[in-house]
Design a protein around this motif. Sequence first.
Motif, PDB file in Angstrom:
ATOM      1  N   ILE A 221      30.036  49.653  31.832  1.00  0.00           N
ATOM      2  CA  ILE A 221      29.607  51.010  31.501  1.00  0.00           C
ATOM      3  C   ILE A 221      29.937  51.900  32.692  1.00  0.00           C
TER       4      ILE A 221
ATOM      5  N   GLU B 249      29.235  54.913  33.649  1.00  0.00           N
ATOM      6  CA  GLU B 249      28.236  55.767  34.288  1.00  0.00           C
ATOM      7  C   GLU B 249      27.286  54.994  35.209  1.00  0.00           C
TER       8      GLU B 249
ATOM      9  N   LEU C   5      27.418  57.382  26.515  1.00  0.00           N
ATOM     10  CA  LEU C   5      27.962  56.673  27.675  1.00  0.00           C
ATOM     11  C   LEU C   5      29.338  56.119  27.320  1.00  0.00           C
TER      12      LEU C   5
ATOM     13  N   GLU D  80      19.284  57.755  28.659  1.00  0.00           N
ATOM     14  CA  GLU D  80      20.141  56.855  27.894  1.00  0.00           C
ATOM     15  C   GLU D  80      19.726  55.391  28.097  1.00  0.00           C
TER      16      GLU D  80
ATOM     17  N   THR E 289      20.981  58.478  34.454  1.00  0.00           N
ATOM     18  CA  THR E 289      21.117  57.895  33.124  1.00  0.00           C
ATOM     19  C   THR E 289      19.777  57.357  32.603  1.00  0.00           C
TER      20      THR E 289
END
Length: 190
Positions: free
Chosen positions: A110, A112, A97, A76, A73
């Motif tokens: 979150i 992820e 996300l 992001e 990630t």
Amino acid sequence: MTKDFGVKPYLFPMPTYMIGTYNEDDTVDVMMMAWGGICAEDMVALNLEADHKTVANLEARKAFTLAVPGADTLRESDYLGIASANKVADKFARTGLHAVKSTRVDAPVIQEYPLTLECEVIEMQSQPYGLRVLGKIVNVMADEKVLDDAGKIDAGKLQAFTFDQMQYGYYAVGEKIGQAWHSGADLMKK
């Protein structure tokens, strides 16, 4: 020979953490931060600039999540550190996300991110050097993919990355090179 650099925040590694809060309209706000960490057995300290939207959310909701992002990630997460929620209303939505509401604090988790601390704001301290937010950890959540066979969190599986304040890079973390309280134990015998 050494070279002097003057007063700079040049300590390496610096952690990368993601602070998750809710905006006043219940939309998700997440920002990357590197100036903070564990300050007691059940406490975290975040050093932030007071003008962040996240700070207003912390003041209003008195809760946040603090997650360790994985290398998968990076794009992001970096964006969430670049974009300001004061200027980009759909900042989180742009990342793709996914968030779910924590069952313990008034903040988003979150999905992820492999490791998340659910925290309550204990104190917000205005200091001459900036704002320090103290948070009490009420729970730690980890994705099963980062657990070892004994059910413990395996730091190598987090695929965490650190921030380099000197050249503004990110560096992967994960290779275990020793065992704490064991690797240097033989020097105790001398």
